[in-house]
Design a protein around this motif. Structure first.
Motif, PDB file in Angstrom:
ATOM      1  N   ILE A  10      76.359  21.188  69.228  1.00  0.00           N
ATOM      2  CA  ILE A  10      75.890  22.135  68.202  1.00  0.00           C
ATOM      3  C   ILE A  10      75.004  21.427  67.185  1.00  0.00           C
ATOM      4  N   SER A  13      71.555  20.660  68.736  1.00  0.00           N
ATOM      5  CA  SER A  13      70.815  21.750  69.378  1.00  0.00           C
ATOM      6  C   SER A  13      69.688  22.265  68.489  1.00  0.00           C
ATOM      7  N   THR A  16      70.579  25.680  66.718  1.00  0.00           N
ATOM      8  CA  THR A  16      71.590  25.756  65.654  1.00  0.00           C
ATOM      9  C   THR A  16      71.031  26.344  64.364  1.00  0.00           C
ATOM     10  N   THR A  20      71.972  29.888  62.623  1.00  0.00           N
ATOM     11  CA  THR A  20      72.599  29.835  61.294  1.00  0.00           C
ATOM     12  C   THR A  20      71.812  30.668  60.285  1.00  0.00           C
ATOM     13  N   SER A  68      71.624  19.804  61.045  1.00  0.00           N
ATOM     14  CA  SER A  68      72.939  20.113  60.490  1.00  0.00           C
ATOM     15  C   SER A  68      72.975  20.087  58.965  1.00  0.00           C
TER      16      SER A  68
END
Length: 311
Positions: A10, A13, A16, A20, A68
């Motif tokens: 995740i 990726s 992601t 989101t 992230s």
């Protein structure tokens, strides 16, 4: 080579961040974006998301490809749905991300007078909305001196000019609008008299306490992991994360002595903690970290759902 767990798949990726973003827009819609007309707050939030994306891109905060940092910021911010209606909060959110962008962009540049001026200009404008925000001024000076290495006589003077400029312009506007009442300029100090120094934890709701506790837990886990593995990061990245850790600790201290500032400080804490926990999620590969990630995601979804239901 370390086995890739769900958390790593995740985190690395390319899907992601888009997923989101769709999730974040959905939360805003469910919270009442259209019905309540929170368009200014909505635009400020997504502008701050873009600033976080840019912050990650130009500083390479994660040593692998990962979105992230911004994804964590969206997920954590969407838990606190009770903050969505606040225009001042939305401005604080955007202003803080812009200040961090300018601060880290001036790394090892003692001639960064322009960036420093705009950084403190933004801080000054936000202090006109929320006087407590000036409490971050000494910390930014400290970071410029010991982690970002941009402090010099010239950048210090640029910061002073940046701080003064909005108040000077506002004083001139007051004199122009009230030429027969020059004492109106003194109204600039009225907001500072509103600062309360009494500690009142009773003003915090259960949802606010739970969200704060979650951020503290994520900060401790992320900070510990960073200190244990920071030798693998570049010096600039280490200094950036050290700055974010100091910012988080300072914000926690302010929350301890000024809990009535919660709605201002929690924005700053969310922005600072997001890259720290993103570093942990992206760069750990153990079975325990994967279990923690799955539990964390479940907790975020549950807390967001509960807060949506309550609101």
């Amino acid at each position: 080579m370390s086995k890739k767990h769900t958390q790593n798949i995740i985190a690395e990726s390319r899907k992601t961040l888009p997923i989101t973003i769709v999730y974040g827009v959905g939360i805003w819609l469910l919270a009442g974006l259209v019905n309540n007309g929170w368009w200014v707050q909505f635009v400020c939030f997504w502008a701050s998301v873009y600033a976080m994306i840019h912050l990650n891109n130009i500083n390479l905060m994660i040593r692998i490809y990962s979105r992230s940092v911004s994804a964590a910021y969206i997920l954590l911010s969407c838990i606190a749905v009770w903050l969505f209606p606040s225009v001042n909060g939305a401005v604080m959110q955007l202003g803080t991300t812009l200040i961090l962008l300018l601060l880290f962009a001036s790394y090892q540049d003692s001639e960064a007078r322009g960036k420093t001026f705009y950084m403190f200009l933004i801080l000054s404008v936000m202090s006109m909305l929320e006087p407590h925000y000036l409490l971050f001024m000494p910390l930014i000076w400290l970071l410029m001196a010991i982690t970002v290495y941009s402090m010099s006589i010239r950048t210090f003077l640029a910061s002073i000019i940046g701080l003064i400029t909005p108040y000077w312009l506002y004083a001139g506007w007051l004199l122009f609008m009230h030429p027969k009442n020059p004492e109106m300029v003194l109204s600039l100090t009225d907001r500072f008299s509103e600062i309360q120094w009494a500690i009142d934890y009773g003003a915090l709701t259960r949802a606010q306490i739970i969200y704060f506790a979650l951020l503290v837990m994520l900060f401790l886990i992320g900070a510990f992991h960073f200190w244990m593995t920071s030798y693998m990061d570049k010096i600039r990245v280490r200094q950036i994360y050290t700055s974010l850790i100091m910012l988080t600790l300072y914000t926690i201290l302010l929350l301890a002595v000024q809990p009535q500032m919660y709605n201002v400080l929690i924005f700053v804490m969310t922005i600072a903690v997001s890259p720290i926990i993103a570093h942990f999620v992206s760069l750990t590969h153990t079975r325990m970290s994967n279990i923690f990630f799955m539990v964390l995601m479940a907790a975020i979804l549950i807390l967001t759902g509960v807060n949506l239901w309550i609101s």
